[in-house]
Design a protein around this motif. Sequence first.
Motif, PDB file in Angstrom:
ATOM      1  N   ARG A 253      -3.972   8.921  -4.379  1.00  0.00           N
ATOM      2  CA  ARG A 253      -2.702   9.645  -4.270  1.00  0.00           C
ATOM      3  C   ARG A 253      -2.245   9.743  -2.812  1.00  0.00           C
ATOM      4  NH1 ARG A 253      -1.091  11.793  -8.907  1.00  0.00           N
ATOM      5  NH2 ARG A 253      -2.620  11.904 -10.606  1.00  0.00           N
ATOM      6  N   ASP A 254      -0.938   9.800  -2.645  1.00  0.00           N
ATOM      7  CA  ASP A 254      -0.355   9.968  -1.321  1.00  0.00           C
ATOM      8  C   ASP A 254      -0.682  11.373  -0.813  1.00  0.00           C
ATOM      9  OD1 ASP A 254       1.927  10.889   0.544  1.00  0.00           O
ATOM     10  OD2 ASP A 254       2.194   8.714   0.466  1.00  0.00           O
ATOM     11  N   PRO A 255      -1.257  11.505   0.381  1.00  0.00           N
ATOM     12  CA  PRO A 255      -1.645  12.832   0.873  1.00  0.00           C
ATOM     13  C   PRO A 255      -0.477  13.780   1.104  1.00  0.00           C
ATOM     14  CG  PRO A 255      -1.880  11.172   2.592  1.00  0.00           C
ATOM     15  CD  PRO A 255      -1.596  10.434   1.331  1.00  0.00           C
ATOM     16  N   THR A 257       2.921  13.521  -0.566  1.00  0.00           N
ATOM     17  CA  THR A 257       3.674  13.829  -1.795  1.00  0.00           C
ATOM     18  C   THR A 257       2.779  14.185  -2.979  1.00  0.00           C
ATOM     19  OG1 THR A 257       3.699  11.499  -2.508  1.00  0.00           O
ATOM     20  CG2 THR A 257       5.476  12.240  -1.055  1.00  0.00           C
ATOM     21  N   GLU A 259       1.803  12.074  -5.070  1.00  0.00           N
ATOM     22  CA  GLU A 259       2.077  11.097  -6.110  1.00  0.00           C
ATOM     23  C   GLU A 259       1.040   9.972  -6.089  1.00  0.00           C
ATOM     24  OE1 GLU A 259       4.519  11.329  -8.392  1.00  0.00           O
ATOM     25  OE2 GLU A 259       5.079  13.270  -7.530  1.00  0.00           O
ATOM     26  N   SER A 261      -0.576   6.622  -5.597  1.00  0.00           N
ATOM     27  CA  SER A 261      -0.214   5.596  -4.614  1.00  0.00           C
ATOM     28  C   SER A 261      -0.907   4.265  -4.854  1.00  0.00           C
ATOM     29  CB  SER A 261      -0.564   6.095  -3.202  1.00  0.00           C
ATOM     30  OG  SER A 261      -1.952   6.362  -3.103  1.00  0.00           O
TER      31      SER A 261
END
Length: 353
Positions: A253-255, A257, A259, A261
């Motif tokens: 996951r994006d740190p 957002t 979301e 990744s």
Amino acid sequence: MTSSPSQSGTAAGAVNQKLQSSLPNAVSEKLPHIPESKEELKAEIKAETKVVASAGLAQLRSFVAGGFGGICAVVVGHPFDLVKVRLQTAEKGVYSSAMDVVRKSVAKDGLRRGLYAGVSAPLVGVTPMFAVSFWGYDLGKSIVRSTSTVAPDGSLSIAQISAAGFFSAVPMTAITAPFERVKVILQVQGQKKLAPGEKPKYAGGMDVVRQLYRQGGVRSVFRGSAATLARDGPGSAAYFAAYEYIKRMLTPRDPVTGEASGKLSLPAVTCAGAAAGVAMWIPVFPIDTVKSRLQTAEENVTIGGVVKGLYAKGGYKAFFPGFGPALARAVPANAATFLGVELAHQAMNKAFN
């Protein structure tokens, strides 16, 4: 007198406007839009056909991938399952441990026959069994999406995943129950000592089915169906919920957002599958013991009678023989299942997309 296309379109437009103006937005947005021209009608029919075809193709792929995953599960997990069933059904004192089952089975029948006794039934039945399970799970998710509120991106909550998993066990039971009956009978037959010159009662899977049908008809072949559903319903709910939960935890996951990744790696898939197998067995193992006893009993017995008999012999512990081998099997077998499913999906995506 028939109306012209322009008059029909005007009338349809007027109805659409009236519905939108007279009803609350939450209601009017869910009402079907009335096509205002032949071209719009054709476009809507084409779009609906495309959606139905896409959904049907997705379910077909789930069916195929599930079947391949099931074959992987049997090849990896059958020896563990054989040990579990023999511990569940043997009288007290026959085996001292799981390793004792392995030693005695191999000494009697060799490595291949000793550890893969009864494998023909699950191999023949496992493709439709797991295929129907993953197809039912995919269908269950569609039903959940159409009957409850889901996230804007279409993702389901863990509770909704669990409900879809429970649904997957309903159609699967029709296949699982008779194949499990044949499998456990052949597995238990392998542990009986034969007199010199004596032949086993059953020559194979089809012979088991013939003799069971001759003795008690279809009811005999499907004995244990209720217990199978009682095991597989909550078991499948825990199975798919645990798998999806761990997949989400392991997905990169994006740190910033939060979301997703990136895609989940295959090692992460195998870890999630292994954990899902353990999560499935822990709550339903006592039910599985009752099912095994019910399906291998030579006389007519009831679920209540089996439960009372087990408890009278050993209390609560009597419902957990073979628990260790079951969990030991769950790790590699279910890791292989989901790895097989994911690889099958990847192969189909490359071939058809």
